[in-house]
Every structure is written in C-alpha cells, then in structure tokens.
Write a protein that holds these residues in place. Sequence first.
Motif, PDB file in Angstrom:
ATOM      1  N   MET A 108     -20.671 -24.414  24.052  1.00 18.15           N
ATOM      2  CA  MET A 108     -20.638 -23.582  22.879  1.00 18.15           C
ATOM      3  C   MET A 108     -20.852 -22.131  23.284  1.00 18.15           C
ATOM      4  N   PRO A 109     -19.833 -21.506  23.908  1.00 15.26           N
ATOM      5  CA  PRO A 109     -19.998 -20.130  24.371  1.00 15.26           C
ATOM      6  C   PRO A 109     -20.126 -19.130  23.227  1.00 15.26           C
ATOM      7  N   LEU A 110     -20.994 -18.162  23.447  1.00 12.23           N
ATOM      8  CA  LEU A 110     -21.117 -17.010  22.572  1.00 12.23           C
ATOM      9  C   LEU A 110     -20.801 -15.797  23.436  1.00 12.23           C
ATOM     10  N   ILE A 111     -19.721 -15.119  23.122  1.00  9.15           N
ATOM     11  CA  ILE A 111     -19.280 -13.967  23.901  1.00  9.15           C
ATOM     12  C   ILE A 111     -19.498 -12.727  23.057  1.00  9.15           C
ATOM     13  N   GLU A 112     -20.333 -11.818  23.552  1.00 11.21           N
ATOM     14  CA  GLU A 112     -20.610 -10.573  22.846  1.00 11.21           C
ATOM     15  C   GLU A 112     -20.060  -9.408  23.651  1.00 11.21           C
ATOM     16  N   VAL A 113     -19.328  -8.536  22.973  1.00  8.11           N
ATOM     17  CA  VAL A 113     -18.721  -7.385  23.624  1.00  8.11           C
ATOM     18  C   VAL A 113     -19.116  -6.131  22.858  1.00  8.11           C
ATOM     19  N   SER A 114     -19.607  -5.142  23.588  1.00  8.48           N
ATOM     20  CA  SER A 114     -19.838  -3.818  23.012  1.00  8.48           C
ATOM     21  C   SER A 114     -18.736  -2.926  23.546  1.00  8.48           C
ATOM     22  N   ILE A 115     -18.066  -2.229  22.626  1.00 12.33           N
ATOM     23  CA  ILE A 115     -16.926  -1.405  23.020  1.00 12.33           C
ATOM     24  C   ILE A 115     -16.952  -0.126  22.184  1.00 12.33           C
ATOM     25  N   ALA A 116     -16.567   0.970  22.797  1.00 13.36           N
ATOM     26  CA  ALA A 116     -16.540   2.244  22.076  1.00 13.36           C
ATOM     27  C   ALA A 116     -15.529   2.167  20.945  1.00 13.36           C
ATOM     28  N   LYS A 117     -15.875   2.751  19.821  1.00  9.60           N
ATOM     29  CA  LYS A 117     -14.985   2.767  18.662  1.00  9.60           C
ATOM     30  C   LYS A 117     -13.689   3.482  19.006  1.00  9.60           C
ATOM     31  N   GLY A 118     -12.628   3.069  18.331  1.00 14.20           N
ATOM     32  CA  GLY A 118     -11.367   3.774  18.524  1.00 14.20           C
ATOM     33  C   GLY A 118     -10.190   2.865  18.791  1.00 14.20           C
ATOM     34  N   ARG A 119     -10.408   1.567  18.900  1.00 11.40           N
ATOM     35  CA  ARG A 119      -9.300   0.636  19.127  1.00 11.40           C
ATOM     36  C   ARG A 119      -8.675   0.260  17.792  1.00 11.40           C
ATOM     37  N   SER A 120      -7.396  -0.045  17.832  1.00 12.11           N
ATOM     38  CA  SER A 120      -6.700  -0.474  16.614  1.00 12.11           C
ATOM     39  C   SER A 120      -7.094  -1.917  16.304  1.00 12.11           C
ATOM     40  N   PRO A 121      -6.902  -2.351  15.053  1.00 12.16           N
ATOM     41  CA  PRO A 121      -7.177  -3.753  14.722  1.00 12.16           C
ATOM     42  C   PRO A 121      -6.367  -4.720  15.590  1.00 12.16           C
ATOM     43  N   GLU A 122      -5.148  -4.321  15.936  1.00 10.19           N
ATOM     44  CA  GLU A 122      -4.307  -5.175  16.789  1.00 10.19           C
ATOM     45  C   GLU A 122      -4.906  -5.305  18.187  1.00 10.19           C
ATOM     46  N   GLN A 123      -5.421  -4.210  18.730  1.00 11.04           N
ATOM     47  CA  GLN A 123      -6.043  -4.254  20.057  1.00 11.04           C
ATOM     48  C   GLN A 123      -7.289  -5.129  20.038  1.00 11.04           C
ATOM     49  N   LEU A 124      -8.095  -5.007  18.985  1.00 14.64           N
ATOM     50  CA  LEU A 124      -9.304  -5.823  18.883  1.00 14.64           C
ATOM     51  C   LEU A 124      -8.943  -7.297  18.735  1.00 14.64           C
ATOM     52  N   ARG A 125      -7.915  -7.592  17.966  1.00 17.55           N
ATOM     53  CA  ARG A 125      -7.490  -8.976  17.798  1.00 17.55           C
ATOM     54  C   ARG A 125      -7.006  -9.543  19.118  1.00 17.55           C
ATOM     55  N   SER A 126      -6.276  -8.745  19.871  1.00 21.43           N
ATOM     56  CA  SER A 126      -5.799  -9.165  21.189  1.00 21.43           C
ATOM     57  C   SER A 126      -6.972  -9.447  22.132  1.00 21.43           C
ATOM     58  N   LEU A 127      -7.983  -8.590  22.082  1.00 22.95           N
ATOM     59  CA  LEU A 127      -9.181  -8.797  22.899  1.00 22.95           C
ATOM     60  C   LEU A 127      -9.849 -10.119  22.538  1.00 22.95           C
ATOM     61  N   ILE A 128      -9.983 -10.391  21.242  1.00 19.48           N
ATOM     62  CA  ILE A 128     -10.599 -11.650  20.798  1.00 19.48           C
ATOM     63  C   ILE A 128      -9.801 -12.838  21.325  1.00 19.48           C
ATOM     64  N   THR A 129      -8.489 -12.782  21.193  1.00 15.47           N
ATOM     65  CA  THR A 129      -7.626 -13.871  21.673  1.00 15.47           C
ATOM     66  C   THR A 129      -7.820 -14.104  23.165  1.00 15.47           C
ATOM     67  N   GLU A 130      -7.817 -13.014  23.946  1.00 14.07           N
ATOM     68  CA  GLU A 130      -7.948 -13.144  25.403  1.00 14.07           C
ATOM     69  C   GLU A 130      -9.328 -13.657  25.804  1.00 14.07           C
ATOM     70  N   LEU A 131     -10.364 -13.263  25.079  1.00 14.37           N
ATOM     71  CA  LEU A 131     -11.709 -13.769  25.384  1.00 14.37           C
ATOM     72  C   LEU A 131     -11.805 -15.262  25.092  1.00 14.37           C
ATOM     73  N   HIS A 132     -11.213 -15.691  23.988  1.00 12.94           N
ATOM     74  CA  HIS A 132     -11.177 -17.130  23.688  1.00 12.94           C
ATOM     75  C   HIS A 132     -10.430 -17.879  24.789  1.00 12.94           C
ATOM     76  N   ARG A 133      -9.282 -17.341  25.180  1.00 13.93           N
ATOM     77  CA  ARG A 133      -8.471 -17.973  26.224  1.00 13.93           C
ATOM     78  C   ARG A 133      -9.250 -18.046  27.544  1.00 13.93           C
ATOM     79  N   ALA A 134      -9.967 -16.989  27.872  1.00  8.19           N
ATOM     80  CA  ALA A 134     -10.747 -16.979  29.117  1.00  8.19           C
ATOM     81  C   ALA A 134     -11.843 -18.036  29.089  1.00  8.19           C
ATOM     82  N   ALA A 135     -12.505 -18.196  27.950  1.00  9.74           N
ATOM     83  CA  ALA A 135     -13.561 -19.208  27.842  1.00  9.74           C
ATOM     84  C   ALA A 135     -12.984 -20.611  27.986  1.00  9.74           C
ATOM     85  N   GLU A 136     -11.817 -20.830  27.388  1.00  6.17           N
ATOM     86  CA  GLU A 136     -11.169 -22.134  27.516  1.00  6.17           C
ATOM     87  C   GLU A 136     -10.800 -22.419  28.969  1.00  6.17           C
ATOM     88  N   THR A 137     -10.224 -21.426  29.625  1.00  7.95           N
ATOM     89  CA  THR A 137      -9.759 -21.599  31.006  1.00  7.95           C
ATOM     90  C   THR A 137     -10.919 -21.714  31.988  1.00  7.95           C
TER      91      THR A 137
END
Length: 110
Positions: A1-30
Amino acid sequence: MPLIEVSIAKGRSPEQLRSLITELHRAAETAVGAVPENTTVIIREIEHEHWSRGNQTIAERNAASSRYPQPPTAAVRLAVNQRSYQCVFPFLSIWNAGTSPSRTRNASKT
C-alpha cells in the motif's frame, strides 16, 4: 500500500500534474508490484516564496535570473543537438527514412 508524496514548486499545468501522477503510479506498479487501487499519490504545490535552497527562495532566484540572460531551454538544446547530429551524421536522415546506408551502397553496385 504505497503512499507517494511529492512536493513541487507551483506552476505546472493540470495536464503536467496528471502526467506526473500517472507516471508515479506506473513506477510503483513496476518497482514494487503495487496494486493501482492501493497506491496513493499526494502532490503538494509549494508557493515560490515558501521554497528555499541556499537561503534563497525560488521567487528570489527567479527575480535575480531575470536580470541576466537565460540559458537555452531544453527544447532549444534538443533542436540544436538534432541539427548538430544531422551535420555530423547526415546518414541519420536516410536511416530514419527507412533506407540504411548499406542498402543504398548495395543498390548502387547492381
């Protein structure tokens, strides 16, 4: 049951943040075989005035750097590198078009 927390400077688009979430999920699975339903990702966007390194906030660093010429962006560096590559290795454009240099040489011998 991974909990991944990321602190990132403000300024990314919603699409970039969504992409980050997807890639973090994929990394945890892999990496650890995490089940997607059991993986939680939390992204905290930090204001530039609230993020400091070397006793200088991002806002202060951005203000200071705006007074000086900026280094080329990654896109500009990539374009320059691709042009340099094509100058040094002109056969790459032939190769990418589906014709290898060896096929071209063999065809001219016949």
